[in-house]
Enzyme design. Structure first.
Site, PDB file in Angstrom:
ATOM      1  N   CYS A 113      61.841  39.091  27.456  1.00 19.77           N
ATOM      2  CA  CYS A 113      61.565  37.769  28.021  1.00 19.77           C
ATOM      3  C   CYS A 113      62.293  36.640  27.283  1.00 19.77           C
ATOM      4  O   CYS A 113      62.489  35.563  27.841  1.00 19.77           O
ATOM      5  CB  CYS A 113      60.063  37.518  28.007  1.00 19.77           C
ATOM      6  SG  CYS A 113      59.166  38.821  28.847  1.00 19.77           S
ATOM      7  N   HIS A 257      59.168  30.434  29.804  1.00 19.63           N
ATOM      8  CA  HIS A 257      59.213  31.756  30.429  1.00 19.63           C
ATOM      9  C   HIS A 257      57.937  31.921  31.262  1.00 19.63           C
ATOM     10  O   HIS A 257      56.844  31.581  30.799  1.00 19.63           O
ATOM     11  CB  HIS A 257      59.284  32.836  29.347  1.00 19.63           C
ATOM     12  CG  HIS A 257      58.939  34.190  29.845  1.00 19.63           C
ATOM     13  ND1 HIS A 257      59.597  34.759  30.917  1.00 19.63           N
ATOM     14  CD2 HIS A 257      58.002  35.096  29.456  1.00 19.63           C
ATOM     15  CE1 HIS A 257      59.063  35.946  31.148  1.00 19.63           C
ATOM     16  NE2 HIS A 257      58.096  36.178  30.283  1.00 19.63           N
ATOM     17  N   ASN A 287      56.341  37.556  37.011  1.00 21.91           N
ATOM     18  CA  ASN A 287      57.096  37.495  35.758  1.00 21.91           C
ATOM     19  C   ASN A 287      58.391  38.282  35.953  1.00 21.91           C
ATOM     20  O   ASN A 287      58.354  39.502  36.117  1.00 21.91           O
ATOM     21  CB  ASN A 287      56.229  38.105  34.647  1.00 21.91           C
ATOM     22  CG  ASN A 287      56.936  38.180  33.300  1.00 21.91           C
ATOM     23  OD1 ASN A 287      58.145  38.019  33.215  1.00 21.91           O
ATOM     24  ND2 ASN A 287      56.170  38.450  32.258  1.00 21.91           N
TER      25      ASN A 287
HETATM   26  O1  UT7 Z   1      56.274  38.267  29.279  1.00 24.68           O
HETATM   27  C1  UT7 Z   1      55.165  38.668  28.551  1.00 24.68           C
HETATM   28  C2  UT7 Z   1      54.465  39.653  29.444  1.00 24.68           C
HETATM   29  N1  UT7 Z   1      53.085  39.813  29.341  1.00 24.68           N
HETATM   30  C3  UT7 Z   1      52.157  38.860  29.364  1.00 24.68           C
HETATM   31  O2  UT7 Z   1      52.361  37.692  29.330  1.00 24.68           O
HETATM   32  C4  UT7 Z   1      50.754  39.362  29.483  1.00 24.68           C
HETATM   33  C5  UT7 Z   1      49.767  38.621  28.649  1.00 24.68           C
HETATM   34  N2  UT7 Z   1      48.470  39.125  28.943  1.00 24.68           N
HETATM   35  C6  UT7 Z   1      47.798  38.819  30.072  1.00 24.68           C
HETATM   36  O3  UT7 Z   1      48.317  38.047  30.846  1.00 24.68           O
HETATM   37  C7  UT7 Z   1      46.452  39.407  30.313  1.00 24.68           C
HETATM   38  O4  UT7 Z   1      46.058  40.157  29.179  1.00 24.68           O
HETATM   39  C8  UT7 Z   1      46.419  40.282  31.581  1.00 24.68           C
HETATM   40  C9  UT7 Z   1      46.546  39.419  32.814  1.00 24.68           C
HETATM   41  C10 UT7 Z   1      47.519  41.324  31.585  1.00 24.68           C
HETATM   42  C11 UT7 Z   1      45.088  41.035  31.642  1.00 24.68           C
HETATM   43  O5  UT7 Z   1      44.014  40.132  31.595  1.00 24.68           O
HETATM   44  P1  UT7 Z   1      42.808  40.381  30.584  1.00 24.68           P
HETATM   45  O6  UT7 Z   1      41.819  39.323  30.859  1.00 24.68           O
HETATM   46  O7  UT7 Z   1      43.358  40.479  29.198  1.00 24.68           O
HETATM   47  O8  UT7 Z   1      42.240  41.767  31.084  1.00 24.68           O
HETATM   48  P2  UT7 Z   1      42.039  43.122  30.289  1.00 24.68           P
HETATM   49  O9  UT7 Z   1      43.343  43.787  30.013  1.00 24.68           O
HETATM   50  O10 UT7 Z   1      41.113  42.909  29.142  1.00 24.68           O
HETATM   51  O11 UT7 Z   1      41.288  43.951  31.380  1.00 24.68           O
HETATM   52  C12 UT7 Z   1      40.014  43.541  31.894  1.00 24.68           C
HETATM   53  C13 UT7 Z   1      39.610  44.532  32.975  1.00 24.68           C
HETATM   54  C14 UT7 Z   1      39.733  45.977  32.529  1.00 24.68           C
HETATM   55  O12 UT7 Z   1      38.645  46.701  33.082  1.00 24.68           O
HETATM   56  P3  UT7 Z   1      37.348  47.031  32.211  1.00 24.68           P
HETATM   57  O13 UT7 Z   1      37.839  47.820  31.028  1.00 24.68           O
HETATM   58  O14 UT7 Z   1      36.765  45.691  31.826  1.00 24.68           O
HETATM   59  O15 UT7 Z   1      36.489  47.805  33.153  1.00 24.68           O
HETATM   60  C15 UT7 Z   1      41.005  46.445  33.166  1.00 24.68           C
HETATM   61  O16 UT7 Z   1      41.028  47.850  33.396  1.00 24.68           O
HETATM   62  O17 UT7 Z   1      40.482  44.391  34.119  1.00 24.68           O
HETATM   63  C16 UT7 Z   1      40.998  45.689  34.464  1.00 24.68           C
HETATM   64  N3  UT7 Z   1      42.321  45.504  35.054  1.00 24.68           N
HETATM   65  C17 UT7 Z   1      42.479  45.244  36.350  1.00 24.68           C
HETATM   66  N4  UT7 Z   1      41.608  45.097  37.365  1.00 24.68           N
HETATM   67  C18 UT7 Z   1      42.125  44.822  38.570  1.00 24.68           C
HETATM   68  C19 UT7 Z   1      43.536  45.532  34.452  1.00 24.68           C
HETATM   69  N5  UT7 Z   1      44.491  45.300  35.343  1.00 24.68           N
HETATM   70  C20 UT7 Z   1      43.881  45.111  36.541  1.00 24.68           C
HETATM   71  C21 UT7 Z   1      44.339  44.817  37.826  1.00 24.68           C
HETATM   72  N6  UT7 Z   1      43.421  44.684  38.812  1.00 24.68           N
HETATM   73  N7  UT7 Z   1      45.629  44.674  38.098  1.00 24.68           N
END
Ligand code: UT7
Length: 330
Positions: A113, A257, A287
């Site tokens: 990125c 970004h 992204n």
């Molecule tokens: O260029 C850099 C690239 N990356 C980033 O900028 C990413 C930075 N991080 C984020 O934006 C966030 O961490 C995410 C959007 C990726 C995820 O959000 P979060 O609030 O950190 O969610 P999490 O990973 O803690 O997951 C929460 C729940 C999980 O379920 P459980 O364990 O609570 O039952 C995941 O399995 O959400 C679930 N989950 C989803 N549910 C529906 C993860 N991905 C998805 C999805 N749809 N696509």
């Protein structure tokens, strides 16, 4: 000493729009979850056999035309991408060939990125030392063909999109120029956002077993990425401002970004500015990794959001971890 001016910008995204609702067909996710956590409504995914270099050529044609040049005038190509057409060589040489350029220097940089800003910094050094006068810097990605479009990969799959942006950089004696660039890295966090295969640590570097285990797909610890991003973005933006004796209020437009709308909003809050001065198009493109800043820059220019003399701050954070900023007087 000469300085470096952006004299042309251009972008291209594939026509095929993939909405959050479309993704619900392939994985256990929902429009609500994606919008609430990321701000993304839709992204572009290629739906034909087309390479990253093909998207790049379309963006580059626009940038070169805007600069009033022809491909033959370009003396160096720098290509910021994680998703080159082939594992090697990089896609810069494909662009050289497809655009009928002379046998100029052409190389890829794999800094995820942050790669576009790293590329700006490299181009700036080449121009300031007088080695070349006209550089084509591209950021382009096809992420959609390399992600796990299933419930197993849903945390990554919903975030990423395809697209390309390009800029032409030229030597100038004027005040409209790149004012500074700053680059950082912290490799101890490499495995928080990575794709393992093909790996030189294994022999062979890829096997059926590894593919069956999904080790070719990008993996991310989203929370750690988020936590680091919201610290590093403001930090590297302040570094750019301090290096140029600028204040937040002197900046006409911040172009971060496009990682996640929540990250961008967090950074805006930290800086004490409204979202009107923080460019965002992640709602429409997701992204696009190395392509996100040049697409945003080109789109902002096309929409009349960038005027002569404006101060712009570009900032990025991503895999590596790497992060970077650039201050530009337009
Ligand atoms: O260029 C850099 C690239 N990356 C980033 O900028 C990413 C930075 N991080 C984020 O934006 C966030 O961490 C995410 C959007 C990726 C995820 O959000 P979060 O609030 O950190 O969610 P999490 O990973 O803690 O997951 C929460 C729940 C999980 O379920 P459980 O364990 O609570 O039952 C995941 O399995 O959400 C679930 N989950 C989803 N549910 C529906 C993860 N991905 C998805 C999805 N749809 N696509």
């Amino acid at each position: 000493m000469k300085k470096t001016k952006i004299t042309g910008v251009g972008y291209y995204v594939p026509d095929n729009i993939v909405t959050n609702k479309d993704l619900e067909k392939y994985m256990d996710t929902s429009d609500d979850w994606i919008v609430e956590r990321t701000g993304i409504n839709e992204r572009r995914w290629v739906n034909e056999k087309i390479g990253t270099s093909d998207l790049a050529v379309k963006a580059s044609e626009k940038a070169i035309e805007m600069a009033g040049l022809t491909p033959k005038d370009i003396e160096l190509i720098i290509f910021a991408t994680l998703t080159s057409d082939y594992n090697f060589p990089g896609s810069a040489v494909q662009v050289q060939d497809k655009m009928g350029m002379d046998t100029i220097g052409a190389f890829d940089i794999k800094v995820a990125c942050s790669a576009f800003i790293y590329g700006l910094s490299i181009a700036d050094q080449f121009i300031k030392t007088g080695q070349v006068n006209n550089v084509l810097l591209i950021g382009a990605e096809i992420q959609s063909t390399g992600i796990d479009v299933s419930t197993r990969g849903r945390d990554m799959a919903v975030l990423f999109g395809d697209g390309a942006g390009a800029v032409v950089l030229q030597a100038t004696d004027g005040d409209s120029a790149i004012l500074s660039t700053h680059m950082h890295s912290q490799g101890k966090f490499a495995q928080y956002l990575w794709a393992e295969l093909p790996t030189s640590l294994e022999n062979p570097c890829m096997s059926h077993e590894m593919l069956d285990a999904g080790r070719q797909f990008p993996q991310m610890n989203g929370r750690e990425v988020f936590k680091n991003a919201v610290v590093r973005f403001p930090e590297v933006i302040m570094e750019a401002l301090n290096a140029n004796n600028l204040k937040v209020d002197d900046v006409d437009l911040f172009i971060p970004h496009q990682a996640n709308l929540r990250i961008t909003q967090f950074v805006a809050k930290r800086l004490g500015i409204g979202m009107d001065r923080m460019y965002s198009n992640i709602e429409r493109y997701g992204n696009t990794t190395g392509a996100s800043i040049p697409i945003a820059l080109s789109e902002a220019y096309d929409n009349g959001k960038i005027n002569d003399g404006d101060i712009l701050i570009l900032a990025a954070f991503g895999s590596g971890f790497t992060w970077a900023s650039a201050a530009i007087r337009w």
